[in-house]
Design a protein around this motif. Structure first.
Motif, PDB file in Angstrom:
ATOM      1  N   PHE A 108      79.852  25.703 113.886  1.00  0.00           N
ATOM      2  CA  PHE A 108      79.965  24.266 114.088  1.00  0.00           C
ATOM      3  C   PHE A 108      79.081  23.841 115.250  1.00  0.00           C
ATOM      4  O   PHE A 108      78.805  24.632 116.146  1.00  0.00           O
ATOM      5  CB  PHE A 108      81.416  23.874 114.403  1.00  0.00           C
ATOM      6  CG  PHE A 108      82.373  24.157 113.275  1.00  0.00           C
ATOM      7  CD1 PHE A 108      82.649  23.190 112.330  1.00  0.00           C
ATOM      8  CD2 PHE A 108      82.992  25.393 113.157  1.00  0.00           C
ATOM      9  CE1 PHE A 108      83.532  23.443 111.294  1.00  0.00           C
ATOM     10  CE2 PHE A 108      83.867  25.658 112.126  1.00  0.00           C
ATOM     11  CZ  PHE A 108      84.138  24.677 111.189  1.00  0.00           C
ATOM     12  N   GLU A 150      84.963  17.219 119.191  1.00  0.00           N
ATOM     13  CA  GLU A 150      84.642  16.834 117.821  1.00  0.00           C
ATOM     14  C   GLU A 150      83.492  17.722 117.367  1.00  0.00           C
ATOM     15  O   GLU A 150      82.468  17.830 118.048  1.00  0.00           O
ATOM     16  CB  GLU A 150      84.228  15.365 117.761  1.00  0.00           C
ATOM     17  CG  GLU A 150      84.003  14.855 116.366  1.00  0.00           C
ATOM     18  CD  GLU A 150      83.688  13.369 116.347  1.00  0.00           C
ATOM     19  OE1 GLU A 150      82.961  12.967 115.428  1.00  0.00           O
ATOM     20  OE2 GLU A 150      84.147  12.640 117.238  1.00  0.00           O
ATOM     21  N   LYS A 206      80.945  19.337 114.074  1.00  0.00           N
ATOM     22  CA  LYS A 206      80.319  19.068 112.774  1.00  0.00           C
ATOM     23  C   LYS A 206      79.943  20.419 112.171  1.00  0.00           C
ATOM     24  O   LYS A 206      79.279  21.227 112.823  1.00  0.00           O
ATOM     25  CB  LYS A 206      79.082  18.201 112.996  1.00  0.00           C
ATOM     26  CG  LYS A 206      78.199  18.020 111.775  1.00  0.00           C
ATOM     27  CD  LYS A 206      77.010  17.142 112.101  1.00  0.00           C
ATOM     28  CE  LYS A 206      75.954  17.988 112.784  1.00  0.00           C
ATOM     29  NZ  LYS A 206      74.678  17.305 112.959  1.00  0.00           N
ATOM     30  N   GLY A 257      84.159  16.545 109.458  1.00  0.00           N
ATOM     31  CA  GLY A 257      84.145  17.042 110.826  1.00  0.00           C
ATOM     32  C   GLY A 257      85.507  17.580 111.219  1.00  0.00           C
ATOM     33  O   GLY A 257      86.512  17.321 110.560  1.00  0.00           O
TER      34      GLY A 257
END
Length: 143
Positions: A28, A39, A41, A49
């Protein structure tokens, strides 16, 4: 307990001890730091996400970063797909996408008594249908 600190753009993994099977081994990218979580992705483009606490994040190991990450385009709801690889699904059968994520929910085109399958995104390929040819063949069938 010390917290891991990451910056936007850092490549991380979720600790394999706490990661579920869909998240294990995936890399990620940190998008931003929130008040409590980060957060993230997914670099492979599969699924939405993720938000994760700093305690469960680890820097991505070099062996995972060395492997090429092939981004998979997301499928929109209503797309027509075919299953490339599955033990009990015929690869010539067409399906429609019901919902998208790490696992994609698909139903057989034309229906199958409300049955649906949850299939990994990597096992699917998008199918384009020539509408003009399909309409022409439908007209021929009616005659």
């Amino acid at each position: 307990m010390s917290k891991n600190i990451f910056q936007p753009g850092d490549r991380v993994i979720i600790d394999p001890v706490v990661a579920n099977k869909d998240m294990r081994g995936r890399v990620f990218e940190v998008v931003r730091q929130l008040k409590v979580n980060y957060e993230l992705k997914p670099l492979d483009g599969i699924g939405p996400g993720v938000r994760a606490q700093p305690e469960v994040l680890m820097p991505a190991p070099e062996e995972l970063l060395a492997k090429p990450i092939v981004a998979v385009a997301p499928l929109s709801t209503g797309s027509t797909v075919r299953v490339k690889q599955a033990r009990n699904i015929d690869p010539t059968t067409l399906f429609v996408v019901l919902s998208n994520g790490a696992k994609v929910k698909i139903a057989e085109l034309g229906g199958d008594d409300g049955r649906y399958w949850n299939v990994p995104r990597t096992a699917l390929e998008k199918v384009t249908i020539d509408v003009a040819a399909a309409a022409a063949s439908a007209q021929v069938a009616e005659v």
